[in-house]
Design a protein around this motif. Structure first.
Motif, PDB file in Angstrom:
ATOM      1  N   GLU A  68       0.814  -1.215   0.000  1.00  0.00           N
ATOM      2  CA  GLU A  68       0.000   0.000   0.000  1.00  0.00           C
ATOM      3  C   GLU A  68       0.848   1.266   0.000  1.00  0.00           C
ATOM      4  O   GLU A  68       0.503   2.250  -0.643  1.00  0.00           O
ATOM      5  N   GLU A  72       0.366   4.255  -2.727  1.00  0.00           N
ATOM      6  CA  GLU A  72       0.076   5.627  -2.317  1.00  0.00           C
ATOM      7  C   GLU A  72       1.154   6.587  -2.785  1.00  0.00           C
ATOM      8  O   GLU A  72       0.863   7.681  -3.266  1.00  0.00           O
ATOM      9  N   SER A 128      -9.817   2.756   6.733  1.00  0.00           N
ATOM     10  CA  SER A 128      -9.413   3.040   5.369  1.00  0.00           C
ATOM     11  C   SER A 128      -9.819   4.442   4.935  1.00  0.00           C
ATOM     12  O   SER A 128      -9.244   4.992   4.022  1.00  0.00           O
TER      13      SER A 128
END
Length: 137
Positions: A68, A72, A128
């Motif tokens: 992740e 990002e 999230s």
């Protein structure tokens, strides 16, 4: 080189097949064209393109980013280079297999059974929501 028609454009479209040996550890990043159609730099008319995207992701991998964090950072850099929000939709998916991480998770599991990288279905959705989105407007 091995492209075909855009997904969903032609009902009976066919795409070339290719078998690839991935080995024990691998990752596969899939993304929509909105990511690579962003500008290579603020004020530039040149697009980031596939080669620019590969170079950018490779530099982030060399910094030790993965999962992740990698996604990002990549989307944030594309937006920064573009000079703001991208004009096309962006979707990015990163799939991978890391045997060492699987072993670590297996040792730390409280009960035997399959190991899943996905959070449990009962995980709170608010966690999230606090992170910046990986998609465009």
């Amino acid at each position: 080189e091995d492209g075909g028609p855009a997904l969903g454009l032609l009902p009976r479209a066919r795409w070339p097949r290719r078998q690839v040996e991935l080995g024990a550890e691998w990752s596969l990043m899939m993304y929509t064209d909105g990511l690579i159609e962003g500008r290579a730099g603020a004020g530039s008319s040149q697009r980031l393109g596939q080669d620019g995207m590969v170079a950018m992701v490779n530099s982030r991998l060399e910094q030790g980013l993965a999962g992740e964090e990698l996604l990002e950072a990549a989307v944030a850099e594309v937006r920064e280079r573009h000079g703001g929000e991208l004009t096309d939709d962006v979707a990015v998916l990163l799939l991978g297999r890391d045997p060492e991480r699987i072993r670590r998770r297996g040792r730390s599991a409280s009960r035997p059974g399959p190991v899943s990288a996905a959070p449990p279905a009962t995980a709170p959705a608010a966690a999230s929501v606090q992170r910046p989105p990986l998609y465009g407007p």
